[in-house]
Motif scaffolding. Structure first.
Motif, PDB file in Angstrom:
ATOM      1  N   PRO A 107      59.737  70.006  60.367  1.00 42.64           N
ATOM      2  CA  PRO A 107      59.210  71.965  60.854  1.00 42.64           C
ATOM      3  C   PRO A 107      58.358  71.665  61.493  1.00 42.64           C
ATOM      4  CG  PRO A 107      59.515  71.538  58.601  1.00 42.64           C
ATOM      5  CD  PRO A 107      60.082  69.897  58.805  1.00 42.64           C
TER       6      PRO A 107
ATOM      7  N   GLU B  43      57.721  79.227  56.513  1.00 39.03           N
ATOM      8  CA  GLU B  43      58.661  80.105  57.279  1.00 39.03           C
ATOM      9  C   GLU B  43      60.003  79.438  57.628  1.00 39.03           C
ATOM     10  OE1 GLU B  43      55.373  82.212  60.140  1.00 39.03           O
ATOM     11  OE2 GLU B  43      57.034  80.877  60.797  1.00 39.03           O
ATOM     12  N   GLU B  44      60.027  77.849  57.755  1.00 43.20           N
ATOM     13  CA  GLU B  44      61.574  77.399  58.346  1.00 43.20           C
ATOM     14  C   GLU B  44      61.991  76.278  57.267  1.00 43.20           C
ATOM     15  OE1 GLU B  44      60.128  74.841  61.634  1.00 43.20           O
ATOM     16  OE2 GLU B  44      59.433  76.594  62.697  1.00 43.20           O
TER      17      GLU B  44
ATOM     18  N   ARG C 216      52.189  78.352  56.687  1.00 41.80           N
ATOM     19  CA  ARG C 216      52.809  79.219  57.847  1.00 41.80           C
ATOM     20  C   ARG C 216      53.912  78.518  57.829  1.00 41.80           C
ATOM     21  NH1 ARG C 216      53.912  80.479  62.088  1.00 41.80           N
ATOM     22  NH2 ARG C 216      51.997  80.220  62.513  1.00 41.80           N
ATOM     23  N   GLU C 217      53.816  77.487  58.849  1.00 41.60           N
ATOM     24  CA  GLU C 217      55.285  76.981  60.100  1.00 41.60           C
ATOM     25  C   GLU C 217      55.978  76.422  58.525  1.00 41.60           C
ATOM     26  OE1 GLU C 217      56.488  77.464  62.857  1.00 41.60           O
ATOM     27  OE2 GLU C 217      54.649  77.710  63.970  1.00 41.60           O
TER      28      GLU C 217
ATOM     29  N   GLY D 177      55.272  74.033  64.483  1.00 43.72           N
ATOM     30  CA  GLY D 177      55.643  75.452  65.567  1.00 43.72           C
ATOM     31  C   GLY D 177      53.887  75.465  66.126  1.00 43.72           C
TER      32      GLY D 177
ATOM     33  N   ALA E 195      47.884  77.109  60.210  1.00 41.91           N
ATOM     34  CA  ALA E 195      49.402  77.663  61.121  1.00 41.91           C
ATOM     35  C   ALA E 195      50.286  76.469  60.330  1.00 41.91           C
ATOM     36  CB  ALA E 195      49.525  76.865  61.700  1.00 41.91           C
TER      37      ALA E 195
END
Length: 92
Positions: A3, A23-24, A19-20, A5, A16
């Motif tokens: 993962p 999200e992924e 979160r990434e 981003g 980040a």
């Protein structure tokens, strides 16, 4: 695939990463240490693109921890939660 981003404007690297990953993969975890850094430059049309890639070791958050955080700290920012959990700022 790992993962990853882009860090959004106003977001810390740690925010980040959290979160990434969420999200992924749907996994809730917090970064504990940096285990690798790589940078690269490439031509994209008429411009040059530079990338910096940081690989983190992460610790899972249990369902109990996530529920407790959301109930107790819903009004706090992620930076405040990171301070509460004593997660170190890995890059300054």
């Amino acid at each position: 695939m790992i993962p990853g981003g882009i860090v959004e404007a106003g977001e810390s690297l740690e925010e980040a990463v959290i979160r990434e990953l969420k999200e992924e993969t749907g996994i809730s975890a917090v970064p504990t240490r940096i285990i690798g850094v790589r940078s690269g430059v490439r031509q994209v049309g008429n411009s040059i693109e530079t990338g910096i890639y940081v690989v983190f070791e992460m610790d899972y958050l249990s369902v109990r921890q996530m529920l407790w955080i959301s109930m107790k700290f819903q009004a706090l920012s992620l930076n405040q939660l990171l301070k509460y959990w004593k997660i170190p700022k890995l890059l300054t």
